[in-house]
Motif scaffolding. Sequence first.
Motif, PDB file in Angstrom:
ATOM      1  N   ARG A  15       0.831  -1.218   0.000  1.00 29.86           N
ATOM      2  CA  ARG A  15       0.000   0.000   0.000  1.00 29.86           C
ATOM      3  C   ARG A  15       0.859   1.259   0.000  1.00 29.86           C
ATOM      4  N   ASN A  16       1.895   1.278   0.822  1.00 25.91           N
ATOM      5  CA  ASN A  16       2.765   2.453   0.884  1.00 25.91           C
ATOM      6  C   ASN A  16       3.450   2.727  -0.452  1.00 25.91           C
ATOM      7  N   THR A  23       0.876   3.814  -3.203  1.00 23.38           N
ATOM      8  CA  THR A  23       0.393   5.181  -2.995  1.00 23.38           C
ATOM      9  C   THR A  23       1.299   6.182  -3.692  1.00 23.38           C
ATOM     10  N   GLU A  24       2.602   5.946  -3.622  1.00 30.01           N
ATOM     11  CA  GLU A  24       3.579   6.855  -4.228  1.00 30.01           C
ATOM     12  C   GLU A  24       3.881   6.499  -5.685  1.00 30.01           C
TER      13      GLU A  24
END
Length: 237
Positions: free
Chosen positions: A20-21, A24-25
């Motif tokens: 997810r991290n 996201t980017e």
Amino acid sequence: MTYGYCRISTKKQSLERQVRNIKTEYPDAVILQEAYTGTKIDRKEWNKLHSAVCSGDTIIFDSVSRMSRNAEEGFSAYESLYNQGVNLVFLKEPHINTDTFKKALESNIALTGTNVDYILEGVNKYLMALAKEQIRLAFEQAEKEVSDLHQRTREGIVTAKLNGKQIGQKPGAKLTTRKSVAAKAVIQKHSKDFDGTLDDASVMRLCGLARNTFYKYKRELREGEIRAEGSSMSVET
């Protein structure tokens, strides 16, 4: 090509959080996931990625510890990939991204062609050494955090034992999981020893269980029936 590399070394860590991290980017990143325990960098998915990347590719990590928890191996891999022209991005330690490192190396003070150059060369070498030291420190910090965590865990277990607390599952205790519950339901429904018509080999294949586990579950089911019959007799009495 942009890749995201996610790794967990314990069951308490989360691959989903890392994915997810990164997504996201970097929404277009191709994610490689690996569950691994240990400190060395000889990991199957990592090795495939390391062999596949080429100059201009990017690898995203949630943190430096996901690349390696061993300082020497991590720094060595960093240098190797940097020299190949691969971009490395660490979401939680952006100060050691290869772009940042590259800028530090490219910001060398221009030489003047005079005796002052001896000083300027020394300054440039110092700046390069400082940039490398920041990278090495980041890996060393990740290694230290893991070592400290293991030490606290060991101390906690010793303390708990001294206080008389049970560590781990009690001898003879049954571990109930969703998988075991589902498997027992299949055994109870299809085994001719209960409500079904199939022999042991057929039920084992149906459940996908190893022989020892299958017979363990059957034994527990029988014990449950005996306890239920005992309770029923006590109520009738």
